[in-house]
Design a protein around this motif. Structure first.
Motif, PDB file in Angstrom:
ATOM      1  N   HIS A 199       0.851  -1.204   0.000  1.00  7.87           N
ATOM      2  CA  HIS A 199       0.000   0.000   0.000  1.00  7.87           C
ATOM      3  C   HIS A 199       0.887   1.255   0.000  1.00  7.87           C
ATOM      4  O   HIS A 199       1.939   1.272   0.635  1.00  7.87           O
ATOM      5  N   PRO A 200       0.458   2.324  -0.686  1.00  6.43           N
ATOM      6  CA  PRO A 200       1.292   3.543  -0.720  1.00  6.43           C
ATOM      7  C   PRO A 200       1.497   4.169   0.666  1.00  6.43           C
ATOM      8  O   PRO A 200       2.511   4.825   0.903  1.00  6.43           O
ATOM      9  N   ASP A 201       0.547   3.966   1.587  1.00  3.63           N
ATOM     10  CA  ASP A 201       0.664   4.574   2.918  1.00  3.63           C
ATOM     11  C   ASP A 201       1.504   3.684   3.837  1.00  3.63           C
ATOM     12  O   ASP A 201       1.170   2.518   4.083  1.00  3.63           O
ATOM     13  N   ARG A 202       2.597   4.268   4.361  1.00  5.79           N
ATOM     14  CA  ARG A 202       3.563   3.481   5.139  1.00  5.79           C
ATOM     15  C   ARG A 202       2.949   2.903   6.415  1.00  5.79           C
ATOM     16  O   ARG A 202       3.224   1.761   6.791  1.00  5.79           O
ATOM     17  N   ALA A 203       2.102   3.701   7.089  1.00  8.79           N
ATOM     18  CA  ALA A 203       1.488   3.223   8.338  1.00  8.79           C
ATOM     19  C   ALA A 203       0.554   2.038   8.051  1.00  8.79           C
ATOM     20  O   ALA A 203       0.447   1.107   8.859  1.00  8.79           O
ATOM     21  N   THR A 204      -0.123   2.062   6.904  1.00  8.74           N
ATOM     22  CA  THR A 204      -0.992   0.943   6.525  1.00  8.74           C
ATOM     23  C   THR A 204      -0.157  -0.316   6.309  1.00  8.74           C
ATOM     24  O   THR A 204      -0.518  -1.411   6.760  1.00  8.74           O
ATOM     25  N   ARG A 205       0.985  -0.143   5.630  1.00  8.75           N
ATOM     26  CA  ARG A 205       1.876  -1.302   5.400  1.00  8.75           C
ATOM     27  C   ARG A 205       2.356  -1.871   6.731  1.00  8.75           C
ATOM     28  O   ARG A 205       2.400  -3.085   6.924  1.00  8.75           O
ATOM     29  N   GLU A 206       2.704  -0.969   7.646  1.00 16.76           N
ATOM     30  CA  GLU A 206       3.182  -1.426   8.956  1.00 16.76           C
ATOM     31  C   GLU A 206       2.089  -2.221   9.668  1.00 16.76           C
ATOM     32  O   GLU A 206       2.330  -3.315  10.183  1.00 16.76           O
ATOM     33  N   SER A 207       0.876  -1.682   9.633  1.00 17.95           N
ATOM     34  CA  SER A 207      -0.236  -2.344  10.306  1.00 17.95           C
ATOM     35  C   SER A 207      -0.514  -3.716   9.689  1.00 17.95           C
ATOM     36  O   SER A 207      -0.720  -4.704  10.405  1.00 17.95           O
ATOM     37  N   ALA A 208      -0.504  -3.788   8.353  1.00 17.03           N
ATOM     38  CA  ALA A 208      -0.778  -5.064   7.673  1.00 17.03           C
ATOM     39  C   ALA A 208       0.297  -6.091   8.000  1.00 17.03           C
ATOM     40  O   ALA A 208       0.002  -7.248   8.327  1.00 17.03           O
ATOM     41  N   GLY A 292      12.570   0.011   6.242  1.00 17.62           N
ATOM     42  CA  GLY A 292      11.978  -1.006   7.102  1.00 17.62           C
ATOM     43  C   GLY A 292      11.600  -2.179   6.210  1.00 17.62           C
ATOM     44  O   GLY A 292      11.512  -2.031   4.984  1.00 17.62           O
ATOM     45  N   ASN A 293      11.321  -3.343   6.810  1.00 16.13           N
ATOM     46  CA  ASN A 293      10.966  -4.492   5.961  1.00 16.13           C
ATOM     47  C   ASN A 293       9.698  -4.205   5.141  1.00 16.13           C
ATOM     48  O   ASN A 293       9.499  -4.771   4.073  1.00 16.13           O
ATOM     49  N   HIS A 294       8.872  -3.292   5.665  1.00 14.99           N
ATOM     50  CA  HIS A 294       7.620  -2.978   4.957  1.00 14.99           C
ATOM     51  C   HIS A 294       7.826  -1.998   3.805  1.00 14.99           C
ATOM     52  O   HIS A 294       6.865  -1.608   3.148  1.00 14.99           O
ATOM     53  N   ALA A 492      20.985  -3.167   5.489  1.00  9.86           N
ATOM     54  CA  ALA A 492      20.209  -2.330   4.570  1.00  9.86           C
ATOM     55  C   ALA A 492      18.730  -2.254   4.933  1.00  9.86           C
ATOM     56  O   ALA A 492      17.993  -1.443   4.379  1.00  9.86           O
ATOM     57  N   VAL A 493      18.290  -3.111   5.861  1.00  8.43           N
ATOM     58  CA  VAL A 493      16.863  -3.142   6.222  1.00  8.43           C
ATOM     59  C   VAL A 493      16.736  -3.396   7.730  1.00  8.43           C
ATOM     60  O   VAL A 493      17.491  -4.185   8.290  1.00  8.43           O
ATOM     61  N   THR A 494      15.770  -2.717   8.361  1.00 10.70           N
ATOM     62  CA  THR A 494      15.437  -3.089   9.752  1.00 10.70           C
ATOM     63  C   THR A 494      14.112  -3.860   9.730  1.00 10.70           C
ATOM     64  O   THR A 494      13.248  -3.595   8.899  1.00 10.70           O
ATOM     65  N   TRP A 495      13.994  -4.817  10.636  1.00 11.71           N
ATOM     66  CA  TRP A 495      12.854  -5.758  10.591  1.00 11.71           C
ATOM     67  C   TRP A 495      11.988  -5.636  11.838  1.00 11.71           C
ATOM     68  O   TRP A 495      12.516  -5.524  12.944  1.00 11.71           O
ATOM     69  N   PHE A 496      10.664  -5.692  11.658  1.00 15.11           N
ATOM     70  CA  PHE A 496       9.769  -5.821  12.809  1.00 15.11           C
ATOM     71  C   PHE A 496      10.046  -7.197  13.422  1.00 15.11           C
ATOM     72  O   PHE A 496      10.290  -8.163  12.683  1.00 15.11           O
ATOM     73  N   PRO A 497       9.965  -7.301  14.780  1.00 11.99           N
ATOM     74  CA  PRO A 497      10.201  -8.623  15.395  1.00 11.99           C
ATOM     75  C   PRO A 497       9.256  -9.690  14.837  1.00 11.99           C
ATOM     76  O   PRO A 497       9.619 -10.860  14.716  1.00 11.99           O
ATOM     77  N   GLU A 498       8.034  -9.256  14.452  1.00 12.35           N
ATOM     78  CA  GLU A 498       7.037 -10.216  13.927  1.00 12.35           C
ATOM     79  C   GLU A 498       7.530 -10.930  12.665  1.00 12.35           C
ATOM     80  O   GLU A 498       7.045 -12.001  12.320  1.00 12.35           O
ATOM     81  N   MET A 499       8.530 -10.308  11.964  1.00 16.15           N
ATOM     82  CA  MET A 499       8.940 -10.859  10.668  1.00 16.15           C
ATOM     83  C   MET A 499       9.723 -12.160  10.784  1.00 16.15           C
ATOM     84  O   MET A 499       9.991 -12.816   9.780  1.00 16.15           O
TER      85      MET A 499
END
Ligand SMILES: [Zn+2]
Length: 593
Positions: A199-208, A292-294, A492-499
């Protein structure tokens, strides 16, 4: 969005799921299988070259009849999976396939025994058409078990190890996910939530991302049970079948060698910094200190949300293919004019995209869910490439020579994406448009070549772990995944722990008896980059070689296909050519900034 429905016309196969011709075709295919068994059971091992030629021709007659049924049932099911009649027909066809598979299991065993007792047979001129096919059967033969054992495996797997795969896909398709979409809380299916990852919106990508992988991780031990069972089962099967490694079966099915694939992954690892340099450039373009990974496959914030109608996509793809050579677009044109494409999204339709070849009608069928994005246009160009490959191969080869290994099967599809890239870059009106195209191309190639390599290392680590006697619980499997992933992405990328749970959702890790599904995509991406470079250098001179390669189907080994282009994939530095093209795209992107 398209206003008119783009649905396929399957009437070349059958008129509907209740067409009486389906029963007739089933009766004819069953009769052909019975006749084949009656004529050949116990006799193949005594055949001379002419006798074997007749046997293979009979097998092709049976298969030609049988694939109509299998193709129609799977296509009508994929278009609307929720209809009782498509489910019932698909189930009936699957059961028939298992039954006939068991009935004719003797064929490959006897064929292998014959070739083992008389290896020279492969060289006989009467069998010239089937030479490579027979070599492949012979290579696989020493890993086959007795007829009863093979039948037992088919029977027990159907409701045994196969069930783990079903469990994984059922989990994905029956869960709901809470995602905040552009500030609004929504409850979504897996398919819908998955669609928001870019999704173009970064916060939406993070949430998904957090919603999907958080939920998967909560049930992590279930996925660990599934994967652990499938991998351990494969270790046992590999031992029984005397494979020298868990990867050998996949190498045989791809008609390739371990050193070719090892060199490929070594080259990718050595050049991980090239991919990282792209990811760092992308971070700059997105105004971020680090991705970010997203963000890895996210669109650039500046990219105009260009929308395409299906008609525009058809026009772009047809022109892209015609530019290589007018005749090269024949397949594309035929796919559109014969309405062999199902593009309109609908409830109950299979996710993703695929192309199925249709030997008797000679034009393949394509399914995708076309929503009008640039990425959907690329998917169409990709699938039309498969249809083009089928178009050339099915017109030049008999049915047994259309068993194209995965490392070769992606040739025309990836090339098709590159032809579209050239056209779009040429016709782009602004630097921002060019940037959008280049990022999409680099995102896709980065995933196909680099991330997919991490998946191969991950699988190798699982088997190494089992060999060491380790227990593959959820945390252990996650640590294997994050270690493989970090070898590619570094800083080159930081990852959410969920990943850490990212591995849980990939369906191909759960395919019993078909392990190491991944590396053919790395091979194909890098190999086709070399072809593309040759095309840019040679222009029209390249075209006959391409047609020859596609027309070969599986009658030539992948190494022989590369010989057509004077390329040698077994030379250790061969794969560097592909890396150079990836770098060239990065340079072009840099120039737009
Ligand atoms: Zn493909």
């Amino acid at each position: 969005m398209t206003t008119t429905q783009v649905t396929w016309d399957l009437t070349e196969l059958f008129s509907s799921t209740t067409d009486p011709k389906i029963n007739q075709a089933i009766a004819q295919a069953t009769a052909l299988a019975d006749a084949f068994e009656k004529t050949y059971r116990g006799k193949i091992i005594h055949l001379n070259a002419d006798g074997l030629l007749a046997c293979l021709t009979e097998m092709e007659k049976f298969e030609a009849k049988f694939i109509d049924i299998l193709l129609y049932s799977s296509l009508s099911f994929s278009a609307v999976m929720i209809l009782p009649q498509t489910q019932a027909l698909n189930d009936r066809a699957n059961k028939l396939q298992v039954a006939i598979g068991k009935q004719l299991a003797f064929y490959r065993l006897e064929l292998g025994t014959l070739l083992q007792s008389n290896p020279k047979l492969v060289e006989e001129s009467a069998l010239h058409n089937y030479q490579n096919m027979l070599k492949r059967v012979y290579r696989g033969f020493r890993h086959q078990l007795s007829e009863v054992e093979e039948q037992l495996i088919i029977e027990k797997d159907q409701f045994g190890i196969d069930a783990w795969q079903e469990l994984q896909s059922k989990w994905l398709n029956t869960r709901i996910f809470d995602v905040t979409v552009a500030g609004e809380k929504k409850t979504l299916s897996y398919g819908e939530a998955n669609g928001l990852l870019t999704h173009p919106d970064r916060a939406t990508r993070e949430s998904a991302n957090k919603s999907i992988y958080g939920s998967l991780g909560k049930d992590g031990e279930i996925f660990a049970s599934a994967l652990r069972s499938i991998c351990n089962d494969w270790v046992n099967v590999s031992k029984r079948r005397k494979y020298s490694s868990p990867m050998e079966a996949s190498l045989i099915s791809n008609d390739t060698e371990q050193n070719v694939i090892d060199n490929l992954h070594r080259t990718i690892e050595k050049n991980a910094n090239v991919y990282r340099s792209y990811l760092k450039l992308k971070a700059k373009l997105m105004g971020l200190p680090v991705l970010g990974n997203h963000d890895i496959t996210a669109p650039l914030p500046s990219s105009s949300e260009q929308k395409f109608t299906f008609q525009q996509a058809q026009d772009l793809v047809t022109r892209a293919y015609s530019r290589l050579d007018p005749q090269y677009a024949f397949a594309a044109k035929e796919m559109f004019s014969k309405r062999h494409i199902d593009a309109t999204p609908r409830f109950g339709k299979r996710n993703g995209a695929f192309c199925s070849s249709y030997y008797n009608g000679r034009s393949a069928y394509i399914l995708q869910s076309f929503n009008g994005s640039l990425s959907d246009v690329f998917t169409l160009a990709h699938e039309i490439g498969h249809a083009t490959h089928d178009w050339y191969a099915s017109r030049s080869q008999t049915l047994l020579n259309l068993n194209i290994p995965a490392i070769v099967a992606e040739t025309a599809s990836i090339l098709g994406e590159l032809l579209l890239t050239d056209l779009l870059l040429e016709e782009a009106k602004t630097e921002a448009e060019r940037r959008t195209v280049l990022c999409l191309v680099l995102d896709e190639a980065g995933m196909a070549a680099f991330q997919v390599t991490a998946r191969v290392w991950f699988e190798q680590a699982l088997y190494a772990s089992i060999q060491k006697g380790e227990f593959l619980d959820y945390n252990t499997i996650c640590s294997h995944w994050t270690a493989a992933r970090d070898r590619i992405y570094g800083d080159a990328v930081t990852w959410f722990p969920e990943m850490e749970a990212e591995w849980t959702m990939k369906p191909h890790y759960y395919m019993p008896n078909y392990r190491f599904y991944n590396y053919p995509y790395v091979y194909a991406q890098m190999f086709v980059y070399s072809l593309y470079d040759q095309y840019l250098q040679e222009g029209k001179k390249f075209v006959p070689k391409l047609k020859k390669a596609l027309s070969a189907g599986s009658s030539l080994a992948p190494s022989e296909i590369s010989n057509i282009f004077n390329l040698n994939t077994s030379v250790s530095n061969f794969w560097n050519k592909g890396i150079k093209i990836f770098e060239r795209f990065i340079d072009n992107l840099q120039k737009t900034t």
